[in-house]
Scaffold this motif. Structure first.
Motif, PDB file in Angstrom:
ATOM      1  N   MET A  81       0.830  -1.206   0.000  1.00  0.00           N
ATOM      2  CA  MET A  81       0.000   0.000   0.000  1.00  0.00           C
ATOM      3  C   MET A  81       0.862   1.252   0.000  1.00  0.00           C
ATOM      4  N   LEU A  82       1.972   1.217   0.755  1.00  0.00           N
ATOM      5  CA  LEU A  82       2.879   2.358   0.773  1.00  0.00           C
ATOM      6  C   LEU A  82       3.499   2.570  -0.602  1.00  0.00           C
ATOM      7  N   ALA A  83       3.956   1.493  -1.238  1.00  0.00           N
ATOM      8  CA  ALA A  83       4.562   1.607  -2.566  1.00  0.00           C
ATOM      9  C   ALA A  83       3.567   2.175  -3.572  1.00  0.00           C
ATOM     10  N   LYS A  84       2.318   1.743  -3.506  1.00  0.00           N
ATOM     11  CA  LYS A  84       1.292   2.246  -4.429  1.00  0.00           C
ATOM     12  C   LYS A  84       1.008   3.729  -4.185  1.00  0.00           C
ATOM     13  N   ARG A  85       1.031   4.125  -2.923  1.00  0.00           N
ATOM     14  CA  ARG A  85       0.803   5.539  -2.608  1.00  0.00           C
ATOM     15  C   ARG A  85       1.929   6.418  -3.122  1.00  0.00           C
ATOM     16  N   LEU A  86       3.155   5.904  -3.074  1.00  0.00           N
ATOM     17  CA  LEU A  86       4.323   6.681  -3.472  1.00  0.00           C
ATOM     18  C   LEU A  86       4.526   6.724  -4.990  1.00  0.00           C
ATOM     19  N   ALA A  87       4.060   5.705  -5.692  1.00  0.00           N
ATOM     20  CA  ALA A  87       4.357   5.556  -7.117  1.00  0.00           C
ATOM     21  C   ALA A  87       4.007   6.786  -7.960  1.00  0.00           C
ATOM     22  N   PRO A  88       2.843   7.426  -7.771  1.00  0.00           N
ATOM     23  CA  PRO A  88       2.505   8.567  -8.632  1.00  0.00           C
ATOM     24  C   PRO A  88       3.447   9.753  -8.500  1.00  0.00           C
ATOM     25  N   SER A  89       4.235   9.805  -7.434  1.00  0.00           N
ATOM     26  CA  SER A  89       5.164  10.925  -7.249  1.00  0.00           C
ATOM     27  C   SER A  89       6.525  10.669  -7.888  1.00  0.00           C
ATOM     28  N   ILE A  90       6.701   9.472  -8.470  1.00  0.00           N
ATOM     29  CA  ILE A  90       7.993   9.094  -9.044  1.00  0.00           C
ATOM     30  C   ILE A  90       8.009   9.376 -10.535  1.00  0.00           C
ATOM     31  N   GLN A  91       9.071  10.048 -11.007  1.00  0.00           N
ATOM     32  CA  GLN A  91       9.232  10.304 -12.436  1.00  0.00           C
ATOM     33  C   GLN A  91      10.526   9.667 -12.928  1.00  0.00           C
ATOM     34  N   GLY A  92      10.492   9.200 -14.156  1.00  0.00           N
ATOM     35  CA  GLY A  92      11.675   8.622 -14.761  1.00  0.00           C
ATOM     36  C   GLY A  92      12.451   9.656 -15.554  1.00  0.00           C
ATOM     37  N   GLY A  93      13.528   9.210 -16.190  1.00  0.00           N
ATOM     38  CA  GLY A  93      14.330  10.103 -17.008  1.00  0.00           C
ATOM     39  C   GLY A  93      13.573  10.662 -18.181  1.00  0.00           C
ATOM     40  N   ASP A  94      12.487   9.961 -18.583  1.00  0.00           N
ATOM     41  CA  ASP A  94      11.662  10.437 -19.697  1.00  0.00           C
ATOM     42  C   ASP A  94      10.615  11.451 -19.248  1.00  0.00           C
ATOM     43  N   GLY A  95      10.600  11.763 -17.932  1.00  0.00           N
ATOM     44  CA  GLY A  95       9.652  12.723 -17.405  1.00  0.00           C
ATOM     45  C   GLY A  95       8.276  12.152 -17.128  1.00  0.00           C
ATOM     46  N   GLU A  96       8.065  10.874 -17.455  1.00  0.00           N
ATOM     47  CA  GLU A  96       6.770  10.246 -17.239  1.00  0.00           C
ATOM     48  C   GLU A  96       6.644   9.759 -15.801  1.00  0.00           C
ATOM     49  N   THR A  97       5.435   9.883 -15.260  1.00  0.00           N
ATOM     50  CA  THR A  97       5.161   9.421 -13.904  1.00  0.00           C
ATOM     51  C   THR A  97       5.070   7.902 -13.887  1.00  0.00           C
ATOM     52  N   LEU A  98       5.554   7.313 -12.813  1.00  0.00           N
ATOM     53  CA  LEU A  98       5.525   5.860 -12.674  1.00  0.00           C
ATOM     54  C   LEU A  98       4.092   5.374 -12.496  1.00  0.00           C
ATOM     55  N   SER A  99       3.689   4.441 -13.340  1.00  0.00           N
ATOM     56  CA  SER A  99       2.426   3.727 -13.178  1.00  0.00           C
ATOM     57  C   SER A  99       2.771   2.313 -12.722  1.00  0.00           C
TER      58      SER A  99
END
Length: 288
Positions: free
Chosen positions: A174-192
């Motif tokens: 649940m913590l990982a899922k909550r944090l995922a939308p705040s993560i961006q990759g080198g391509d600038g896309e948000t982590l899904s």
């Protein structure tokens, strides 16, 4: 040839290895352990004030023989918490007894670690996945044909019949899922962050189309050659586990194309920014 472990000395070997590691860590007391899969070892470079310990130097440790696995512990501070990272792991297909494969998990438990992050490179069998996705492991299916707990049980390590109803911590997930939308990759896309069931196989061959169709039909979303033994040992030892797969290729039985380990590592390398961002955020926020 399979490496055998003397039943009477297994716990003694664990203690000796843990004592050796702790001596080299000095006053550092890791609270989180991380096991990094193929192509994902660069996270260890993010550890501050690192102490590196080659597996070759640790008593009773096996040797990592797979490309993409550096073969050492790296301990230090990550996101304000003391951690110890396995930069490379061991696999059943390398010829080791399954109890030898999971030996480092018990060593980390002896060091006082109760929270474990386990990662891997995996083939995606779920058609909604794409190569380069990250998948939160919600459960697994053990198709290796082995279990690290076969044989005499040492009560100091864990109970004879450990419960696996929550092999992967729901709280951690649940913590990982909550944090995922705040993560961006080198391509600038948000982590899904995808979710799914990991099928662990023995390897070292990749699966045939018929085998992949079978695994998908029984509920598998991703397939790989590690993790399940380590998770069984971790739960046996009372550790909580977060599991993350990097989907490096699509393993759809009806559409299977030739695959090499080099391709797997290359995709894992491209996914590293999002992977590192998620793990670092998890380490920072998790309560241990």
């Amino acid at each position: 040839m399979t490496t055998e472990i003397n039943e009477l000395t297994y716990i003694a070997q664990i203690r000796a290895a843990a004592s050796f590691v702790q001596e080299r860590l000095g006053s550092l007391k890791p609270v989180i352990g991380l096991i990094l899969g193929s192509g994902l070892g660069d996270l260890a470079d993010q550890v501050e004030s690192p102490v590196a310990i080659d597996y070759n130097d640790v008593p009773h440790f096996p040797v990592s023989t797979v490309e993409g696995h550096a073969g050492r512990f790296v301990a230090g501070m990550l996101e304000g918490k003391p951690v110890i990272v396995m930069q490379g792991r061991f696999h059943y297909y390398e010829g080791y007894d399954m109890r030898k494969v999971v030996f480092p998990v018990y060593v980390m438990k002896q060091l006082g670690i109760d929270a474990l992050v386990i990662t891997n490179a995996a083939g995606g069998m779920n058609r909604s996945f794409s190569a380069g996705d990250l998948m939160l492991i919600t459960d697994h299916i053990n198709m290796t044909g082995a279990n690290p707990l076969i044989g005499k049980n040492d009560a100091e390590l864990g109970v004879r019949f450990p419960d696996m109803s929550e092999a992967y911590s729901r709280e951690f997930g649940m913590l990982a899922k909550r944090l995922a939308p705040s993560i961006q990759g080198g391509d600038g896309e948000t982590l899904s962050l995808q979710e799914g069931v990991y099928c662990g196989i023995s390897g070292p061959t990749y699966m045939t189309p018929a085998e992949l169709k079978m695994l998908a039909k029984i509920g598998g979303d991703a397939v790989g050659m590690s993790t399940v033994g380590e998770v069984i040992a971790a739960r046996h030892a009372g550790m909580r586990v977060l599991g993350i797969s990097c989907i490096t290729d699509m393993a759809i039985g009806e559409e299977l194309e030739p695959l090499t380990h080099e391709q797997v590592v290359a995709v894992a390398n491209r996914t590293k920014p999002k992977f590192i961002g998620l793990v670092k955020a998890f380490v920072r926020e998790v309560q241990v």
